[in-house]
Design a protein around this motif. Structure first.
Motif, PDB file in Angstrom:
ATOM      1  N   ASP A 136     -12.865   1.002  10.697  1.00  0.00           N
ATOM      2  CA  ASP A 136     -12.349   1.740  11.868  1.00  0.00           C
ATOM      3  C   ASP A 136     -12.468   3.262  11.765  1.00  0.00           C
ATOM      4  O   ASP A 136     -11.767   3.979  12.481  1.00  0.00           O
ATOM      5  CB  ASP A 136     -10.889   1.356  12.137  1.00  0.00           C
ATOM      6  CG  ASP A 136      -9.952   1.915  11.068  1.00  0.00           C
ATOM      7  OD1 ASP A 136     -10.423   2.148   9.933  1.00  0.00           O
ATOM      8  OD2 ASP A 136      -8.780   2.135  11.366  1.00  0.00           O
ATOM      9  N   THR A 137     -13.356   3.747  10.922  1.00  0.00           N
ATOM     10  CA  THR A 137     -13.462   5.208  10.811  1.00  0.00           C
ATOM     11  C   THR A 137     -13.971   5.811  12.121  1.00  0.00           C
ATOM     12  O   THR A 137     -13.472   6.840  12.579  1.00  0.00           O
ATOM     13  CB  THR A 137     -14.401   5.592   9.658  1.00  0.00           C
ATOM     14  OG1 THR A 137     -13.902   4.982   8.471  1.00  0.00           O
ATOM     15  CG2 THR A 137     -14.467   7.106   9.472  1.00  0.00           C
TER      16      THR A 137
ATOM     17  N   PHE B  70       0.833  -1.212   0.000  1.00  0.00           N
ATOM     18  CA  PHE B  70       0.000   0.000   0.000  1.00  0.00           C
ATOM     19  C   PHE B  70       0.870   1.266   0.000  1.00  0.00           C
ATOM     20  O   PHE B  70       0.363   2.334   0.320  1.00  0.00           O
ATOM     21  CB  PHE B  70      -0.785   0.094   1.320  1.00  0.00           C
ATOM     22  CG  PHE B  70      -1.952  -0.831   1.484  1.00  0.00           C
ATOM     23  CD1 PHE B  70      -2.503  -1.514   0.419  1.00  0.00           C
ATOM     24  CD2 PHE B  70      -2.534  -1.000   2.746  1.00  0.00           C
ATOM     25  CE1 PHE B  70      -3.597  -2.353   0.599  1.00  0.00           C
ATOM     26  CE2 PHE B  70      -3.625  -1.827   2.930  1.00  0.00           C
ATOM     27  CZ  PHE B  70      -4.165  -2.510   1.854  1.00  0.00           C
TER      28      PHE B  70
ATOM     29  N   LEU C 244     -16.474   8.939   5.623  1.00  0.00           N
ATOM     30  CA  LEU C 244     -16.808  10.277   6.129  1.00  0.00           C
ATOM     31  C   LEU C 244     -17.689  11.061   5.160  1.00  0.00           C
ATOM     32  O   LEU C 244     -18.461  11.922   5.581  1.00  0.00           O
ATOM     33  CB  LEU C 244     -15.527  11.086   6.385  1.00  0.00           C
ATOM     34  CG  LEU C 244     -14.646  10.628   7.547  1.00  0.00           C
ATOM     35  CD1 LEU C 244     -13.353  11.438   7.574  1.00  0.00           C
ATOM     36  CD2 LEU C 244     -15.385  10.778   8.875  1.00  0.00           C
ATOM     37  N   ALA C 245     -17.555  10.792   3.870  1.00  0.00           N
ATOM     38  CA  ALA C 245     -18.325  11.548   2.876  1.00  0.00           C
ATOM     39  C   ALA C 245     -19.793  11.135   2.856  1.00  0.00           C
ATOM     40  O   ALA C 245     -20.631  11.822   2.279  1.00  0.00           O
ATOM     41  CB  ALA C 245     -17.707  11.376   1.490  1.00  0.00           C
ATOM     42  N   HIS C 246     -20.104  10.000   3.467  1.00  0.00           N
ATOM     43  CA  HIS C 246     -21.498   9.551   3.539  1.00  0.00           C
ATOM     44  C   HIS C 246     -22.133   9.995   4.856  1.00  0.00           C
ATOM     45  O   HIS C 246     -21.435  10.295   5.818  1.00  0.00           O
ATOM     46  CB  HIS C 246     -21.562   8.028   3.404  1.00  0.00           C
ATOM     47  CG  HIS C 246     -21.286   7.547   2.011  1.00  0.00           C
ATOM     48  ND1 HIS C 246     -20.003   7.334   1.544  1.00  0.00           N
ATOM     49  CD2 HIS C 246     -22.119   7.256   0.978  1.00  0.00           C
ATOM     50  CE1 HIS C 246     -20.061   6.922   0.285  1.00  0.00           C
ATOM     51  NE2 HIS C 246     -21.323   6.873  -0.090  1.00  0.00           N
TER      52      HIS C 246
ATOM     53  N   GLY D 260      -7.341  -3.089  -3.563  1.00  0.00           N
ATOM     54  CA  GLY D 260      -7.667  -1.859  -2.872  1.00  0.00           C
ATOM     55  C   GLY D 260      -9.061  -1.917  -2.283  1.00  0.00           C
ATOM     56  O   GLY D 260      -9.902  -2.687  -2.754  1.00  0.00           O
ATOM     57  N   THR D 261      -9.315  -1.107  -1.299  1.00  0.00           N
ATOM     58  CA  THR D 261     -10.631  -1.100  -0.656  1.00  0.00           C
ATOM     59  C   THR D 261     -11.205   0.301  -0.703  1.00  0.00           C
ATOM     60  O   THR D 261     -11.622   0.762  -1.742  1.00  0.00           O
ATOM     61  CB  THR D 261     -10.508  -1.607   0.798  1.00  0.00           C
ATOM     62  OG1 THR D 261      -9.578  -0.781   1.492  1.00  0.00           O
ATOM     63  CG2 THR D 261     -10.017  -3.039   0.811  1.00  0.00           C
ATOM     64  N   MET D 262     -11.217   0.978   0.424  1.00  0.00           N
ATOM     65  CA  MET D 262     -11.755   2.339   0.504  1.00  0.00           C
ATOM     66  C   MET D 262     -10.952   3.102   1.551  1.00  0.00           C
ATOM     67  O   MET D 262     -10.283   2.515   2.392  1.00  0.00           O
ATOM     68  CB  MET D 262     -13.225   2.289   0.927  1.00  0.00           C
ATOM     69  CG  MET D 262     -13.417   1.668   2.297  1.00  0.00           C
ATOM     70  SD  MET D 262     -15.142   1.652   2.862  1.00  0.00           S
ATOM     71  CE  MET D 262     -15.894   0.483   1.768  1.00  0.00           C
ATOM     72  N   ALA D 263     -11.019   4.419   1.475  1.00  0.00           N
ATOM     73  CA  ALA D 263     -10.340   5.269   2.453  1.00  0.00           C
ATOM     74  C   ALA D 263     -11.344   5.715   3.511  1.00  0.00           C
ATOM     75  O   ALA D 263     -12.557   5.621   3.318  1.00  0.00           O
ATOM     76  CB  ALA D 263      -9.745   6.489   1.745  1.00  0.00           C
ATOM     77  N   HIS D 264     -10.825   6.231   4.616  1.00  0.00           N
ATOM     78  CA  HIS D 264     -11.717   6.777   5.642  1.00  0.00           C
ATOM     79  C   HIS D 264     -12.577   7.905   5.061  1.00  0.00           C
ATOM     80  O   HIS D 264     -13.726   8.080   5.452  1.00  0.00           O
ATOM     81  CB  HIS D 264     -10.897   7.288   6.828  1.00  0.00           C
ATOM     82  CG  HIS D 264     -10.170   6.186   7.538  1.00  0.00           C
ATOM     83  ND1 HIS D 264      -8.793   6.117   7.603  1.00  0.00           N
ATOM     84  CD2 HIS D 264     -10.630   5.088   8.191  1.00  0.00           C
ATOM     85  CE1 HIS D 264      -8.445   5.029   8.270  1.00  0.00           C
ATOM     86  NE2 HIS D 264      -9.540   4.387   8.640  1.00  0.00           N
ATOM     87  N   ALA D 265     -12.004   8.647   4.121  1.00  0.00           N
ATOM     88  CA  ALA D 265     -12.760   9.757   3.521  1.00  0.00           C
ATOM     89  C   ALA D 265     -14.046   9.260   2.875  1.00  0.00           C
ATOM     90  O   ALA D 265     -15.062   9.962   2.884  1.00  0.00           O
ATOM     91  CB  ALA D 265     -11.894  10.479   2.472  1.00  0.00           C
ATOM     92  N   PHE D 266     -14.009   8.047   2.330  1.00  0.00           N
ATOM     93  CA  PHE D 266     -15.205   7.494   1.696  1.00  0.00           C
ATOM     94  C   PHE D 266     -16.327   7.340   2.727  1.00  0.00           C
ATOM     95  O   PHE D 266     -17.481   7.690   2.475  1.00  0.00           O
ATOM     96  CB  PHE D 266     -14.879   6.132   1.072  1.00  0.00           C
ATOM     97  CG  PHE D 266     -16.033   5.506   0.344  1.00  0.00           C
ATOM     98  CD1 PHE D 266     -16.283   5.832  -0.983  1.00  0.00           C
ATOM     99  CD2 PHE D 266     -16.877   4.595   0.969  1.00  0.00           C
ATOM    100  CE1 PHE D 266     -17.343   5.267  -1.669  1.00  0.00           C
ATOM    101  CE2 PHE D 266     -17.939   4.026   0.295  1.00  0.00           C
ATOM    102  CZ  PHE D 266     -18.183   4.358  -1.026  1.00  0.00           C
TER     103      PHE D 266
ATOM    104  N   PHE E 224     -20.893   1.021  -1.407  1.00  0.00           N
ATOM    105  CA  PHE E 224     -19.662   0.445  -1.920  1.00  0.00           C
ATOM    106  C   PHE E 224     -19.908  -0.982  -2.401  1.00  0.00           C
ATOM    107  O   PHE E 224     -19.477  -1.383  -3.486  1.00  0.00           O
ATOM    108  CB  PHE E 224     -18.575   0.444  -0.840  1.00  0.00           C
ATOM    109  CG  PHE E 224     -17.235   0.018  -1.367  1.00  0.00           C
ATOM    110  CD1 PHE E 224     -16.369   0.950  -1.915  1.00  0.00           C
ATOM    111  CD2 PHE E 224     -16.838  -1.315  -1.342  1.00  0.00           C
ATOM    112  CE1 PHE E 224     -15.127   0.560  -2.424  1.00  0.00           C
ATOM    113  CE2 PHE E 224     -15.613  -1.710  -1.846  1.00  0.00           C
ATOM    114  CZ  PHE E 224     -14.751  -0.762  -2.387  1.00  0.00           C
TER     115      PHE E 224
END
Lengths: 445, 445
Positions: free
Chosen positions: A228-229, A154, A203-205, A195-201, A215
């Motif tokens: 773990d967001t 990563f 948070l944006a919801h 790859g998966t997703m970022a915390h921002a993803f 997703f």
């Protein structure tokens, strides 16, 4: 100037020296060897980067822009600048196969070429081979620590520039990683992307649930959710909740990723929640500040972890961010040569590495000898380029082959040499011929 | 695929997330901030890399080859791949001026753009800004340790790839280095190039004397001789011998370089030999394993050293090979956002950095506040890009200007914050508005 092809990715002194070599007709064949000096935290190195090195040797040219820069510096004669327009690498290259395990003082690459050419390529050739070898050596340790648990790369964002990020993907895959997050590494070298997703993803919801569901429906074949967001326990519970609804649509939750906190405790708690929720097949992937040491301690604790993502620590080889690499003149004008200032005598002469195996097939020791000697063991340095062009298949070795080779050689290494901490020294003997030559040369000065 | 322009120098998850964002019309304006978390070994950071970041934002496009790779992965919908053909960065960028000193948690760059664009650029933007900032921060420490003694960058060969080597030259120069050995750094950024000779040059000649004389006659304006190939004392004596003959031809010996052994003892001995030989003006340059700690200890001992070359330790920032950089969503759909899992609450909201100075003009503390607040001090984040294009001069800041700015700001920093070991923490206060927002957000979850 194309970053990957320009000859100006070099140190000024290479050009300064070349002008003098040409002025004095010092263009006879020279032998340079690229090797690593000892690195106490590494029991072994993994050879990597040869393909990119050969690419550069074949393609590098001084184009008008580059010649113009030389002129503008005011440091070079017009005669010299003009002659660089035709500069090509026309030499011979012998090298260890990519993915080979090797040790301090053993040449990774041997260059046999007219002195100016062999000299000039020093800086960039080392830049190319040093980094990939550094990373393959680090990644192999992660692979050994992880055993059968897949490891993925990563690390691009904090690798040192884009070339490093791309090459790290390659070196890690060669050393046994399962996949890379770096798209260019996948596009160029055919490494499986992941790859998966970022915390921002998340948070944006408006809610974690919404983020997970969207997703999953968007990527039904590859559902790995970052839990773990906000709070790992609630994240895992929401995965169970969402998985119920997704199951009705035929979408399985393949995995979850945990990127912070006490990874062992979080993985155990998550496993329990998932199992109780009927998601025994959902895998747990962990990431966040991992390296071979932390992987070993996590996995030795029988923690329910199905995959490991590593990043900055590996792509920068953080515990050993550079190796003591050297590129030295060892033969010129019919004479072996070597630097031998106080306390640091180079091994002179044109060399070959001979590897011995025991009766069970395990690596039993190398002998570093002279090309002119006939010694027991398999010679490791092979011709991969002649007259400036790749020869046969040798230079075109496939990444998958290098990966297989690395896996096989790691399995043949003595276990104490593979130790993550205080590795034992693998036996590398000097041949009688080499020892004699070194003594002679030291006596001469 | 051009390494420096391709959008595939990214992590797969950026693309994975984008598909979902587009499917759900999540294209409203978002605010992301790039910042560094605390790094105990660094009292301050130096902002660098903005120009390369803006270049990439302006030029990055998905070309047919890149779209083809996306299709071939089988991971994306056709609709999504097709729409990426028109993908551009159309957002706004606010940033610290290059060469600015900044601290943990302060945004180095703030991106205001439609969510998919702001999200997508994460990996490469961090890759670009993280590395140059890492190196400028390390190089500034070397500069502080060296005082008035010029420092030069020799590190390309063991930098992590060619982009790193080139950017290291730039970041080091910005932080106050005098020159670089890396030709591409000079050709691209106008940094003064520098270089002498390698040990191989001396070894390729039949004698050290011959090597010195040939080099000097070939480069009469720039004679710096490497004297440690065999023995430093004899090397220095030979310089004196050669200098006599060269003087008759009007060629001065500008300097000597020592690259091994006890550098302090070697420099003292060499100074004595040179002085006795009438070469009081010949400078002594040392190199070999140097970093800010060794520079400080060498120079504090009143050792006769006139220049310092640094390499691997600086170009890999070996004591801290990566910073804890982060790129986080802080505002979207009229709501401040921030990750706040246990023990690690992000600072939400769209921010500005306000810097205060004391009556003597020295830096007295920063306040990290919200853009909406009106606070005391000079706001540091300035617009450098709007609608995807650089605005005015701000984005085109010259390297020399950034270098001046860095020198000025370093001189205004409290000395204990500049300490090489255990630096004091520079006061960065959170505004009342920011503290309130953080509490509210934590309470909400």
């Amino acid at each position: 100037m194309n970053l990957e092809r320009t000859p100006l990715l070099t140190d000024l002194y290479e050009l300064t020296m070349l002008q003098t070599y040409y002025e004095h007709g010092m263009t006879e064949e020279a032998v340079f060897e690229l090797f690593m000096r000892e690195s106490p935290q590494r029991g072994f190195f993994v050879a990597a980067g040869l393909q990119q090195g050969l690419d550069w040797l074949e393609q590098m040219r001084f184009k008008p822009q580059e010649l113009e820069w030389m002129r503008e510096t005011g440091l070079f004669s017009d005669t010299f600048v003009d002659c660089m327009a035709d500069f090509r690498f026309t030499g011979r290259v012998l090298a260890l196969d990519e993915g080979s395990v090797f040790f301090a003082e053993e040449p990774l690459v041997q260059i046999v070429a007219p002195l100016p050419e062999a000299q000039f390529i020093e800086s960039r050739l080392m830049n190319i081979l040093h980094y990939q070898t550094l990373i393959a050596s680090k990644a192999a340790r992660c692979r050994l620590a992880a055993g059968d648990t897949p490891v993925i790369d990563f690390g691009m964002r904090r690798a040192h520039g884009g070339e490093a990020g791309t090459w790290a993907a390659r070196a890690c895959y060669m050393a046994g990683f399962a996949a890379t997050a770096t798209c260019l590494g996948s596009a160029r070298y055919g490494i499986p992307p992941t790859g998966t997703m970022a915390h921002a993803f998340v948070l944006a919801h408006d809610s974690e649930i919404e983020a997970f569901e969207r997703f999953a429906r968007s990527h039904p074949d590859n559902v790995v959710l970052l839990i773990d967001t906000y709070d790992v326990r609630r994240g895992a519970e929401r995965v169970v909740e969402v998985a119920g609804r997704l199951a009705d649509e035929g979408i399985p939750v393949h995995g979850v990723r945990i990127d912070s906190g006490d990874l062992a405790a979080n993985a155990r708690m998550t496993r329990e929640i998932l199992d109780q929720g009927g998601l025994a097949d959902t895998r747990i992937i962990v990431s966040g500040g991992l390296d071979e040491y932390r992987i070993e301690s996590l996995l030795s604790g029988d923690v329910p972890i199905d995959g490991v993502g590593v990043g900055s620590n590996v792509d920068t080889s953080a515990d050993v961010p550079f190796l003591d690499s050297a590129y030295k003149l060892h033969y010129f004008r019919d004479k072996p040569r070597g630097k031998h200032s106080k306390g640091k005598t180079d091994l002179p002469g044109r060399k070959q590495v001979f590897r011995q195996f025991d009766s069970a097939g395990a690596m039993a020791g190398d002998t570093l000898g002279l090309t002119s000697e006939s010694l027991r063991g398999a010679p490791l340095l092979k011709e991969v380029m002649a007259a400036g062009r790749r020869t046969g298949d040798a230079g075109a070795t496939d990444l998958e082959q290098a990966r297989d080779r690395c896996a096989r050689q790691l399995s043949l290494l003595p276990p104490d040499v593979c130790a993550l901490r205080k590795p034992a020294q693998y036996p590398v003997r000097l041949s009688e011929g080499l020892k004699r030559l070194r003594t002679e040369l030291a006596a001469r000065h």
